[in-house]
Design an enzyme around this catalytic site. Structure first.
Site, PDB file in Angstrom:
ATOM      1  N   GLY A   1      -1.510  23.734  15.380  1.00  0.00           N
ATOM      2  CA  GLY A   1      -1.788  22.393  15.899  1.00  0.00           C
ATOM      3  C   GLY A   1      -3.219  21.951  15.600  1.00  0.00           C
TER       4      GLY A   1
ATOM      5  N   HIS B   1       3.750  22.469  21.378  1.00  0.00           N
ATOM      6  CA  HIS B   1       4.291  23.636  20.673  1.00  0.00           C
ATOM      7  C   HIS B   1       5.637  23.290  20.030  1.00  0.00           C
ATOM      8  CE1 HIS B   1       2.028  25.733  24.065  1.00  0.00           C
ATOM      9  NE2 HIS B   1       1.483  26.272  22.998  1.00  0.00           N
TER      10      HIS B   1
ATOM     11  N   ASP C   1      -6.416  22.386  17.984  1.00  0.00           N
ATOM     12  CA  ASP C   1      -7.391  23.472  17.847  1.00  0.00           C
ATOM     13  C   ASP C   1      -7.943  23.418  16.422  1.00  0.00           C
ATOM     14  OD1 ASP C   1      -6.978  25.013  20.484  1.00  0.00           O
ATOM     15  OD2 ASP C   1      -4.963  24.636  19.753  1.00  0.00           O
TER      16      ASP C   1
ATOM     17  N   LEU D   1       5.167  27.067  26.950  1.00  0.00           N
ATOM     18  CA  LEU D   1       5.389  26.069  25.896  1.00  0.00           C
ATOM     19  C   LEU D   1       5.521  24.657  26.448  1.00  0.00           C
ATOM     20  CD1 LEU D   1       7.868  27.995  23.576  1.00  0.00           C
ATOM     21  CD2 LEU D   1       5.358  27.996  23.563  1.00  0.00           C
ATOM     22  N   HIS D   2       4.988  23.707  25.682  1.00  0.00           N
ATOM     23  CA  HIS D   2       5.093  22.280  26.016  1.00  0.00           C
ATOM     24  C   HIS D   2       5.499  21.527  24.748  1.00  0.00           C
ATOM     25  CE1 HIS D   2       1.237  22.092  24.031  1.00  0.00           C
ATOM     26  NE2 HIS D   2       0.697  22.906  24.910  1.00  0.00           N
TER      27      HIS D   2
HETATM   28  P1  AMP Z   1      -1.399  28.280  22.021  1.00  0.00           P
HETATM   29  O1  AMP Z   1      -0.133  28.700  22.682  1.00  0.00           O
HETATM   30  O2  AMP Z   1      -2.325  27.511  22.896  1.00  0.00           O
HETATM   31  O3  AMP Z   1      -2.060  29.392  21.251  1.00  0.00           O
HETATM   32  O4  AMP Z   1      -0.961  27.233  20.917  1.00  0.00           O
HETATM   33  C1  AMP Z   1      -0.030  27.563  19.901  1.00  0.00           C
HETATM   34  C2  AMP Z   1      -0.077  26.493  18.846  1.00  0.00           C
HETATM   35  O5  AMP Z   1       0.282  25.233  19.402  1.00  0.00           O
HETATM   36  C3  AMP Z   1      -1.499  26.340  18.268  1.00  0.00           C
HETATM   37  O6  AMP Z   1      -1.407  26.191  16.868  1.00  0.00           O
HETATM   38  C4  AMP Z   1      -1.984  25.095  18.949  1.00  0.00           C
HETATM   39  O7  AMP Z   1      -2.943  24.389  18.186  1.00  0.00           O
HETATM   40  C5  AMP Z   1      -0.701  24.282  19.060  1.00  0.00           C
HETATM   41  N1  AMP Z   1      -0.831  23.231  20.085  1.00  0.00           N
HETATM   42  C6  AMP Z   1      -1.348  23.377  21.323  1.00  0.00           C
HETATM   43  N2  AMP Z   1      -1.373  22.189  21.967  1.00  0.00           N
HETATM   44  C7  AMP Z   1      -0.862  21.276  21.103  1.00  0.00           C
HETATM   45  C8  AMP Z   1      -0.636  19.864  21.166  1.00  0.00           C
HETATM   46  N3  AMP Z   1      -0.945  19.163  22.251  1.00  0.00           N
HETATM   47  N4  AMP Z   1      -0.104  19.259  20.086  1.00  0.00           N
HETATM   48  C9  AMP Z   1       0.217  19.963  18.978  1.00  0.00           C
HETATM   49  N5  AMP Z   1       0.025  21.293  18.839  1.00  0.00           N
HETATM   50  C10 AMP Z   1      -0.518  21.944  19.898  1.00  0.00           C
END
Ligand code: AMP
Length: 295
Positions: free
Chosen positions: A158, A38, A161, A34-35
């Site tokens: 987010g 998220h 994507d 997580l960053h």
């Molecule tokens: P992931 O863990 O990559 O599947 O991402 C989980 C959720 O976090 C997804 O809905 C992503 O679109 C969202 N997300 C990833 N990076 C970002 C970001 N930089 N800003 C906002 N939402 C994000």
């Protein structure tokens, strides 16, 4: 204290209990590592709802490259601590077999032919659908299971994507009481969109990666100065990405309200009311994705 549940059945019980108490539920599906991107979704879910939950599951169905799956960062304990600090009430995870007791069904979904896929969601066609075969079907398959676990909720995704947000909006139409909320992309000061994959780049590669957002800004500037020819805007983006260290997979323009696998016709005679520029590129073997609204 955050509830950390390693089992989707227990998570389903927890969510049912919240509903029985008439609590509105905000839900953020993630693959962990997580960053702040998220966490901005989690914080929004906490603000908007009585209770908020998240899931962490690195979904093998959505990886079309075994190395990418193996190298994907996994930082579960740190993630749980970050979620707790963001005010999240419950986080759950599970195994592929727990989400898909009938694993064959998951694989059948992934091997559906093009036309069957488009029946699930037209947004599965083109760009991510074309360059990452089966990726969006893998997303569809797991998010469908994750939604079944959580039940009626506001689910946060987010904008980074972008194509995925369109696919999950189509999926949510099949559920009663699931609303999709799209959160803005959180960026580094350089403009680089935060991504779990950024950890796999060194400092020099991270500096180069800032060119992706510069290319999107240039597209926006061109659009705002009146350029309406999609090919011209795409070449503006390509010019910004001219760098031996960047391997561009695609740069593209799309009508966000009317997704098509092809570039929409847009010129002075056929103006697009709205447009979005999207790109995907590899830097040092790491695949990066970004997009921007042009209007
Ligand atoms: P992931 O863990 O990559 O599947 O991402 C989980 C959720 O976090 C997804 O809905 C992503 O679109 C969202 N997300 C990833 N990076 C970002 C970001 N930089 N800003 C906002 N939402 C994000």
């Amino acid at each position: 204290m955050i509830e950390s549940l390693p089992d989707p059945n227990r998570a389903a019980q927890w969510c049912a209990q919240q509903r029985a108490r008439n609590h509105s539920l905000g839900y953020v599906p993630t693959m962990g590592a997580l960053h702040r991107g998220h966490l901005s979704l989690v914080e929004q879910a906490v603000r908007d709802n009585d209770v908020a939950c998240a899931s962490i599951f690195v979904n093998p169905l959505q990886f079309n490259n075994r190395d990418d799956l193996q190298n994907y960062p996994r930082t579960m304990q740190q993630d749980i601590a970050l979620l707790q600090r963001s005010g999240c009430h419950m986080v759950y995870s599970g195994t592929l077999a727990q989400f898909f007791p009938e694993v064959a069904e998951a694989h059948a979904l992934l091997t559906q032919k093009d036309r069957a896929r488009a029946r699930l969601s037209a947004a599965m066609r083109g760009l991510e659908g074309a360059f990452r075969p089966r990726h969006l079907q893998g997303v569809w398959a797991i998010v469908e299971r994750l939604f079944r676990v959580v039940g009626p909720c506001q689910a946060y995704f987010g904008e980074k994507d972008f194509q995925q947000t369109l696919v999950v909006k189509d999926l949510a139409k099949r559920f009663d009481g699931i609303k999709i909320v799209v959160g803005e992309t959180i960026r580094e000061p350089s403009g680089l969109a935060l991504s779990s994959r950024n950890q796999q780049m060194n400092a020099a590669q991270l500096r180069v990666a800032a060119k992706l957002y510069a290319a999107l800004r240039a597209a926006k500037q061109a659009w705002q100065s009146g350029v309406r020819n999609a090919a011209e805007i795409e070449s503006v983006m390509r010019a910004c990405l001219q760098d031996a260290r960047i391997e561009v997979e695609y740069v593209a323009l799309r009508d966000p309200t009317n997704w098509s696998e092809h570039t929409p016709q847009c010129d002075a005679q056929h103006p697009l009311p709205q447009a979005r520029a999207l790109l995907a590129a590899y830097i040092g073997g790491v695949r990066l994705l970004d997009n921007i609204s042009l209007d």
